[in-house]
Design a protein around this motif. Structure first.
Motif, PDB file in Angstrom:
ATOM      1  N   MET A   1      -8.857 -14.854   6.938  1.00 47.94           N
ATOM      2  CA  MET A   1      -8.013 -13.659   6.900  1.00 47.94           C
ATOM      3  C   MET A   1      -8.901 -12.423   6.872  1.00 47.94           C
ATOM      4  N   SER A   2      -8.630 -11.483   7.715  1.00 51.11           N
ATOM      5  CA  SER A   2      -9.450 -10.284   7.826  1.00 51.11           C
ATOM      6  C   SER A   2      -9.161  -9.314   6.692  1.00 51.11           C
ATOM      7  N   GLY A   3     -10.268  -8.775   6.081  1.00 45.89           N
ATOM      8  CA  GLY A   3     -10.085  -7.798   5.030  1.00 45.89           C
ATOM      9  C   GLY A   3      -9.418  -6.530   5.533  1.00 45.89           C
ATOM     10  N   ALA A   4      -9.517  -6.281   6.876  1.00 41.65           N
ATOM     11  CA  ALA A   4      -8.919  -5.080   7.437  1.00 41.65           C
ATOM     12  C   ALA A   4      -7.398  -5.108   7.358  1.00 41.65           C
ATOM     13  N   ARG A   5      -6.821  -6.290   7.185  1.00 42.79           N
ATOM     14  CA  ARG A   5      -5.378  -6.423   7.128  1.00 42.79           C
ATOM     15  C   ARG A   5      -4.838  -6.248   5.714  1.00 42.79           C
ATOM     16  N   VAL A   6      -5.694  -6.096   4.762  1.00 46.42           N
ATOM     17  CA  VAL A   6      -5.268  -5.908   3.375  1.00 46.42           C
ATOM     18  C   VAL A   6      -4.718  -4.494   3.202  1.00 46.42           C
ATOM     19  N   ARG A   7      -3.533  -4.398   2.636  1.00 45.89           N
ATOM     20  CA  ARG A   7      -2.888  -3.105   2.426  1.00 45.89           C
ATOM     21  C   ARG A   7      -3.094  -2.654   0.982  1.00 45.89           C
ATOM     22  N   LYS A   8      -3.616  -1.459   0.818  1.00 47.96           N
ATOM     23  CA  LYS A   8      -3.867  -0.922  -0.520  1.00 47.96           C
ATOM     24  C   LYS A   8      -2.766   0.065  -0.904  1.00 47.96           C
ATOM     25  N   SER A   9      -2.369   0.026  -2.172  1.00 50.50           N
ATOM     26  CA  SER A   9      -1.358   0.954  -2.666  1.00 50.50           C
ATOM     27  C   SER A   9      -1.556   1.171  -4.156  1.00 50.50           C
ATOM     28  N   VAL A  10      -0.905   2.211  -4.671  1.00 46.86           N
ATOM     29  CA  VAL A  10      -0.985   2.530  -6.101  1.00 46.86           C
ATOM     30  C   VAL A  10       0.424   2.726  -6.626  1.00 46.86           C
ATOM     31  N   ARG A  11       0.714   2.126  -7.778  1.00 49.75           N
ATOM     32  CA  ARG A  11       2.022   2.289  -8.414  1.00 49.75           C
ATOM     33  C   ARG A  11       1.855   2.911  -9.795  1.00 49.75           C
ATOM     34  N   GLN A  12       2.635   3.937 -10.060  1.00 48.80           N
ATOM     35  CA  GLN A  12       2.693   4.532 -11.389  1.00 48.80           C
ATOM     36  C   GLN A  12       3.785   3.803 -12.161  1.00 48.80           C
ATOM     37  N   ILE A  13       3.467   3.326 -13.344  1.00 49.71           N
ATOM     38  CA  ILE A  13       4.425   2.545 -14.120  1.00 49.71           C
ATOM     39  C   ILE A  13       4.532   3.110 -15.527  1.00 49.71           C
ATOM     40  N   GLN A  14       5.747   3.480 -15.896  1.00 45.82           N
ATOM     41  CA  GLN A  14       5.968   4.016 -17.235  1.00 45.82           C
ATOM     42  C   GLN A  14       6.052   2.880 -18.245  1.00 45.82           C
ATOM     43  N   THR A  15       5.336   3.010 -19.351  1.00 41.42           N
ATOM     44  CA  THR A  15       5.364   2.021 -20.421  1.00 41.42           C
ATOM     45  C   THR A  15       5.794   2.710 -21.711  1.00 41.42           C
ATOM     46  N   PRO A  16       6.106   1.962 -22.766  1.00 37.07           N
ATOM     47  CA  PRO A  16       6.490   2.586 -24.042  1.00 37.07           C
ATOM     48  C   PRO A  16       5.400   3.448 -24.668  1.00 37.07           C
ATOM     49  N   VAL A  17       4.148   3.285 -24.197  1.00 39.53           N
ATOM     50  CA  VAL A  17       3.051   4.054 -24.793  1.00 39.53           C
ATOM     51  C   VAL A  17       2.397   4.994 -23.781  1.00 39.53           C
ATOM     52  N   GLY A  18       3.080   5.265 -22.681  1.00 38.62           N
ATOM     53  CA  GLY A  18       2.541   6.203 -21.707  1.00 38.62           C
ATOM     54  C   GLY A  18       2.507   5.648 -20.297  1.00 38.62           C
ATOM     55  N   LEU A  19       2.055   6.466 -19.381  1.00 35.74           N
ATOM     56  CA  LEU A  19       2.027   6.105 -17.964  1.00 35.74           C
ATOM     57  C   LEU A  19       0.809   5.252 -17.645  1.00 35.74           C
ATOM     58  N   ALA A  20       1.052   4.104 -17.008  1.00 37.47           N
ATOM     59  CA  ALA A  20      -0.015   3.237 -16.539  1.00 37.47           C
ATOM     60  C   ALA A  20      -0.095   3.331 -15.021  1.00 37.47           C
ATOM     61  N   ARG A  21      -1.166   2.773 -14.471  1.00 39.31           N
ATOM     62  CA  ARG A  21      -1.359   2.840 -13.030  1.00 39.31           C
ATOM     63  C   ARG A  21      -1.843   1.480 -12.524  1.00 39.31           C
ATOM     64  N   ALA A  22      -1.188   0.981 -11.482  1.00 43.92           N
ATOM     65  CA  ALA A  22      -1.567  -0.308 -10.898  1.00 43.92           C
ATOM     66  C   ALA A  22      -2.068  -0.090  -9.480  1.00 43.92           C
ATOM     67  N   HIS A  23      -3.268  -0.571  -9.208  1.00 46.86           N
ATOM     68  CA  HIS A  23      -3.871  -0.482  -7.880  1.00 46.86           C
ATOM     69  C   HIS A  23      -3.753  -1.858  -7.234  1.00 46.86           C
ATOM     70  N   LEU A  24      -3.082  -1.931  -6.094  1.00 43.68           N
ATOM     71  CA  LEU A  24      -2.797  -3.215  -5.458  1.00 43.68           C
ATOM     72  C   LEU A  24      -3.548  -3.364  -4.141  1.00 43.68           C
ATOM     73  N   TRP A  25      -4.107  -4.550  -3.939  1.00 48.81           N
ATOM     74  CA  TRP A  25      -4.678  -4.967  -2.669  1.00 48.81           C
ATOM     75  C   TRP A  25      -3.834  -6.152  -2.196  1.00 48.81           C
ATOM     76  N   ARG A  26      -2.984  -5.929  -1.201  1.00 43.20           N
ATOM     77  CA  ARG A  26      -2.005  -6.945  -0.798  1.00 43.20           C
ATOM     78  C   ARG A  26      -2.316  -7.463   0.610  1.00 43.20           C
ATOM     79  N   PRO A  27      -2.629  -8.750   0.737  1.00 45.61           N
ATOM     80  CA  PRO A  27      -2.814  -9.343   2.065  1.00 45.61           C
ATOM     81  C   PRO A  27      -1.452  -9.627   2.696  1.00 45.61           C
ATOM     82  N   PRO A  28      -1.394  -9.950   3.971  1.00 45.07           N
ATOM     83  CA  PRO A  28      -0.096 -10.150   4.648  1.00 45.07           C
ATOM     84  C   PRO A  28       0.768 -11.250   4.033  1.00 45.07           C
ATOM     85  N   ARG A  29       0.173 -12.370   3.707  1.00 41.92           N
ATOM     86  CA  ARG A  29       0.931 -13.497   3.140  1.00 41.92           C
ATOM     87  C   ARG A  29       0.188 -14.008   1.906  1.00 41.92           C
TER      88      ARG A  29
END
Length: 214
Positions: A1-29
């Motif tokens: 699987m080619s690394g070029a096909r990996v999709r990167k994204s960032v999600r802001q997630i509210q938690t009971p103790v403040g805002l967290a951040r998740a950085h995702l590297w998602r391959p096609p399947r």
């Protein structure tokens, strides 16, 4: 699987103790998900965690989670209970609803992040735990062991690997191996608590472990 096909994204997630951040590297399947937390210091990602994002090129969805204290720009980590609350909130968001990350689910992190993952793996129903630089004890204080946190994972029958620096002052590979017994897999890597800048051996050890998860 080619690394070029990996999709990167960032999600802001509210938690009971403040805002967290998740950085995702998602391959096609994705063949599964690896979610990792950082340590208790620093404002940037360590070399070992960045190296593990390469797992996405091999089909794993990789998530690096920033705890609220770091997102807020603070330099000192919050108490363990708050770290666990934030982590569980982030995981609840990542594993539910549309776009939920797939199983098998491997949780982990480095140092403090490894402790959080061990303490919460049971509540999350994780399939395995990947612990980097598990801080078995404070430097020079082997009597203050945190082995019980890692034992929560093995006692539940969940697979656990600890990748430990050969000269880690928070516990050598042999100390960790002695403390956890044969139920955990302990792998020695080059360096100290921070490993080395490239951490290629950490990536190799993690890849071997994950091959047995799926």
């Amino acid at each position: 699987m080619s690394g070029a096909r990996v999709r990167k994204s960032v999600r802001q997630i509210q938690t009971p103790v403040g805002l967290a951040r998740a950085h995702l590297w998602r391959p096609p399947r994705p063949r599964g998900s690896v979610v990792l937390g950082h340590g208790a210091g620093g404002s940037s990602w360590s070399g070992d965690l960045l190296a593990l994002t390469s797992l996405a090129a091999g089909g794993w969805l990789v998530v690096l989670v920033e705890q609220p204290w770091r997102v807020a720009g603070r330099k000192v980590a919050t108490p363990p209970a708050q770290l666990d609350v934030a982590w569980l909130a982030v995981m609840a968001e990542l594993t539910s609803g549309r776009g939920a990350i797939p199983r098998p689910l491997v949780v982990g992190g480095r140092s403090s992040g490894a402790r959080v993952a061990c303490r919460t793996a049971g509540a999350l129903g994780a399939d395995a735990v990947l612990a980097l630089s598990f801080p078995l004890h404070p430097p020079g204080r082997p009597d203050s062991s945190r082995a019980a946190e890692a034992a929560l994972v093995t006692a539940a029958g969940t697979a656990l690997v600890v990748i430990q620096g050969e000269k880690d002052p928070f516990g050598s590979p042999e100390e960790v191996r002695t403390a956890l017994g044969t139920a955990a897999r302990v792998v020695a890597a080059r360096g100290t608590h921070s490993f080395t800048k490239t951490a290629s051996d950490v990536l190799a050890a993690a890849s071997v472990f994950l091959a047995g998860v799926v």
